[in-house]
Enzyme design. Structure first.
Site, mmCIF file in Angstrom:
data_model
loop_
_atom_site.group_PDB
_atom_site.id
_atom_site.type_symbol
_atom_site.label_atom_id
_atom_site.label_comp_id
_atom_site.label_asym_id
_atom_site.label_seq_id
_atom_site.Cartn_x
_atom_site.Cartn_y
_atom_site.Cartn_z
ATOM 1 N N SER A 144 122.161 65.447 56.651
ATOM 2 C CA SER A 144 120.914 65.595 57.411
ATOM 3 C C SER A 144 120.993 65.086 58.840
ATOM 4 O O SER A 144 120.016 65.212 59.585
ATOM 5 C CB SER A 144 119.767 64.895 56.672
ATOM 6 O OG SER A 144 119.368 65.655 55.553
ATOM 7 N N LYS A 191 119.967 67.500 61.554
ATOM 8 C CA LYS A 191 118.597 67.665 62.019
ATOM 9 C C LYS A 191 118.390 67.095 63.420
ATOM 10 O O LYS A 191 117.451 67.482 64.124
ATOM 11 C CB LYS A 191 117.631 67.013 61.031
ATOM 12 C CG LYS A 191 117.601 67.656 59.648
ATOM 13 C CD LYS A 191 116.622 66.945 58.738
ATOM 14 C CE LYS A 191 116.424 67.664 57.407
ATOM 15 N NZ LYS A 191 117.533 67.458 56.462
ATOM 16 N N ASP A 207 122.141 73.377 43.458
ATOM 17 C CA ASP A 207 120.983 72.811 44.167
ATOM 18 C C ASP A 207 119.846 73.807 44.340
ATOM 19 O O ASP A 207 118.741 73.422 44.720
ATOM 20 C CB ASP A 207 121.402 72.328 45.564
ATOM 21 C CG ASP A 207 122.299 71.108 45.523
ATOM 22 O OD1 ASP A 207 122.267 70.369 44.524
ATOM 23 O OD2 ASP A 207 123.045 70.906 46.504
ATOM 24 N N SER A 227 112.950 63.732 56.177
ATOM 25 C CA SER A 227 114.112 64.633 56.126
ATOM 26 C C SER A 227 113.775 65.924 55.383
ATOM 27 O O SER A 227 114.400 66.286 54.381
ATOM 28 C CB SER A 227 115.309 63.939 55.450
ATOM 29 O OG SER A 227 116.529 64.534 55.831
ATOM 30 N N ASN A 228 112.807 66.659 55.921
ATOM 31 C CA ASN A 228 112.305 67.876 55.299
ATOM 32 C C ASN A 228 113.205 69.066 55.655
ATOM 33 O O ASN A 228 113.264 69.503 56.804
ATOM 34 C CB ASN A 228 110.871 68.138 55.773
ATOM 35 C CG ASN A 228 110.207 69.284 55.053
ATOM 36 O OD1 ASN A 228 110.753 70.373 54.954
ATOM 37 N ND2 ASN A 228 109.005 69.043 54.543
ATOM 38 N N ASN A 229 113.908 69.594 54.650
ATOM 39 C CA ASN A 229 114.845 70.692 54.890
ATOM 40 C C ASN A 229 114.152 72.000 55.249
ATOM 41 O O ASN A 229 114.661 72.773 56.067
ATOM 42 C CB ASN A 229 115.729 70.902 53.660
ATOM 43 C CG ASN A 229 116.789 69.831 53.522
ATOM 44 O OD1 ASN A 229 116.901 68.943 54.353
ATOM 45 N ND2 ASN A 229 117.566 69.907 52.460
ATOM 46 N N LEU A 247 124.600 63.714 51.193
ATOM 47 C CA LEU A 247 125.053 64.675 50.206
ATOM 48 C C LEU A 247 126.011 63.916 49.290
ATOM 49 O O LEU A 247 126.407 62.791 49.596
ATOM 50 C CB LEU A 247 125.784 65.853 50.849
ATOM 51 C CG LEU A 247 124.985 66.838 51.701
ATOM 52 C CD1 LEU A 247 125.938 67.790 52.429
ATOM 53 C CD2 LEU A 247 124.000 67.629 50.845
#
Length: 518
Positions: free
Chosen positions: A81, A84, A173, A322-324, A433
């Site tokens: 992340s 980002k 996932d 941490s919004n994907n 991850l």
């Protein structure tokens, strides 16, 4: 030969986030300044958790760019992340802090309450849309006097391409919220705005052995629930979505309400289903069918619209938890703004063009998605810190800086680095991850000097190495030109904490757990 402090013993992160070190300090270093900080970080990197793994770390002066510490700073690593950081910077640069996503309903102006022809629901990528927003659009149509649509409902998601996942997202996932499908017309399932998902709530029945009660948010028939869960004395529920369909199976026993969030296949179609129900609830008859993936033609008027919060607010909602889904929407929106095509390729090109303006060399890196879910993503700590420094000259820097999680304060750093010099000081983006962990951002040292840092750990087998990231960040925060290594390595212990020391598992961000553990 330079003497260094060697630390033996155990390192733990308490439930309240305090860092404690048990063990013995030997061969105390006498160096001060950069040498002492370097020795302190080098000692942290001797931790057994990092055996046979990759560690890449850079610390720089935020004002001058001077390198304070460098350990494999040009070595490429998977950032998770930390991707980002560049994605959001590029969105600010390309779209602007005041940018809003717009979702529109278009059609012919109603005559005697009837919209003649098809009704178009057109998205521009807003990842913050919820069921209530689509219900409001339907209510706005009713307020306009619409009572019937003499045609089909067409869900237009063509602002983005049809690639629903990034390259090399893990197959295992894909049913979970962090690997949701990406669409320019999507819907979230809760206050965390996990776009492209449905939240499945499982509650006990009236008596032991009764079937569990299952509800979804948004309320929709787009997913099929197969429920074999029963009421029991303990809660142990399994919620799984079929790999190839929107069938969700619920099994196990439930004593108290619980929930799980699962991605859906083709979220555009779920939006259309939710909006069609909203039309009916507002007394608007849809005489035709539902179609998806078609571009709105020239001619229809805008009958109702919804604007998102400005990008400056969305950025904080993206970075702190941490919004994907937000990150991928930003990524493709950057590409759309530059080229008229919202794709992964144009998103990458747009991100590179934006960050190169601020002194970042993109030649050594590869960014294939916005969120960092892909293991094809590769960056270097040198590149990340260059961006952290270069962005300070941007007009949007303050809003970008404010979006970073703050140690022991909010977001994914809520429970980290408490009772240390880093608490309320470090502003940094985490990354996680399996076998990947990262932390990059800003910190003020004990002399009041602002520093930037980037820590990338790859290929570790330990479940988590975040305690080591925290130690490094705290070392930098407590660093002074007059400090010896031993002083830099001093951590505060919170004597009021009585809970057993524990670490959050390292294969997900803390916000990915349900309920969130941060």
């Amino acid at each position: 030969m330079r003497k260094r402090t060697l630390i033996t013993g155990a390192v733990a992160v308490t439930a309240a986030g305090a860092i404690t070190i048990s063990g013995t300090l030997v061969a105390q270093a006498q160096e001060t300044g950069d040498e002492a900080l370097g020795a302190a970080i080098d000692a942290i990197l001797t931790d057994p958790k990092l055996v046979d793994s990759q560690a890449s770390i850079v610390v720089k002066d935020a004002a001058t760019g001077e390198v304070v510490y460098d350990h494999n700073g040009n070595q490429r690593a998977i950032p998770a992340s930390n991707n980002k950081i560049a994605t959001v910077a590029a969105a600010f640069e390309t779209l602007g802090a005041d940018y809003t996503f717009t979702t529109e309903v278009l059609g012919d102006r109603p005559v005697d309450g009837v919209v003649s022809g098809d009704l178009y629901l057109r998205g521009s990528g807003d990842p913050s849309m919820l069921q209530a927003d689509y219900e409001q659009l339907a209510a706005d149509l009713a307020d306009l006097g619409v009572s019937q649509v003499d045609g089909d409902l067409v869900a237009d998601d063509t602002a983005f391409d049809a690639a629903r996942h990034g390259d090399e997202w893990a197959w295992g996932d894909l049913q979970f919220k962090d690997a949701m499908e990406i669409s320019a017309l999507t819907i979230g399932s809760g206050d965390d705005h996990a776009a492209g998902t449905v939240r499945v709530f499982v509650a006990p029945g009236e008596a032991a052995g009764d079937p569990a009660k299952v509800t979804t948010v948004p309320e929709t028939d787009y997913v099929t629930i197969e429920n074999s869960a029963t009421t029991g004395t303990a809660t142990s529920v399994s919620i799984n979505r079929d790999e190839h369909s929107n069938t969700i199976t619920v099994s196990g026993t439930v004593a108290a309400e619980t929930f799980g969030t699962r991605s859906v296949i083709e979220p555009t179609a779920m939006v259309a289903d939710v909006f069609a129900d909203a039309l009916a609830d507002n007394g608007i008859e849809l005489t035709g069918d539902i179609r998806t993936g078609e571009e709105t033609p020239q001619g229809p008027e805008s009958l109702a619209s919804h604007a998102s919060a400005p990008l400056s607010e969305l950025a904080a909602a993206l970075m702190k938890p941490s919004n994907n889904s937000y990150a991928e929407a930003f990524f493709k929106a950057v590409g759309l703004a530059n080229t008229g095509e919202g794709t992964f390729t144009t998103g990458k090109e747009g991100v590179y063009a934006a960050i190169e303006k601020y002194g970042v060399n993109t030649d050594p890196i590869r960014q294939v998605d916005g969120s960092g879910m892909s293991r094809w993503d590769e960056v270097t700590p040198d590149m990340v810190t260059d961006l952290l420094i270069g962005a300070k000259d941007a007009s949007w820097f303050d809003a970008w800086y404010a979006s970073f999680p703050v140690a022991c304060t909010d977001g994914t750093l809520l429970s980290r680095m408490c009772n240390t010099e880093a608490a309320g000081n470090v502003r940094a983006k985490s990354g996680t991850l399996t076998s990947v962990s990262a932390l990059s951002g800003y910190v003020t040292d004990a002399d009041g000097r602002e520093l930037v840092f980037s820590v990338l750990f790859n290929d570790h087998i330990a479940s988590s190495v975040k305690s080591l990231e925290d130690q490094i960040a705290v070392a930098i925060a407590s660093y002074s030109q007059d400090s010896t290594e031993a002083e830099i390595m001093t951590f505060a212990e919170d004597e009021s904490v009585t809970e057993p020391a524990k670490e959050i598992p390292g294969d997900m961000e803390c916000s990915s757990y349900e309920p969130s553990v941060c």
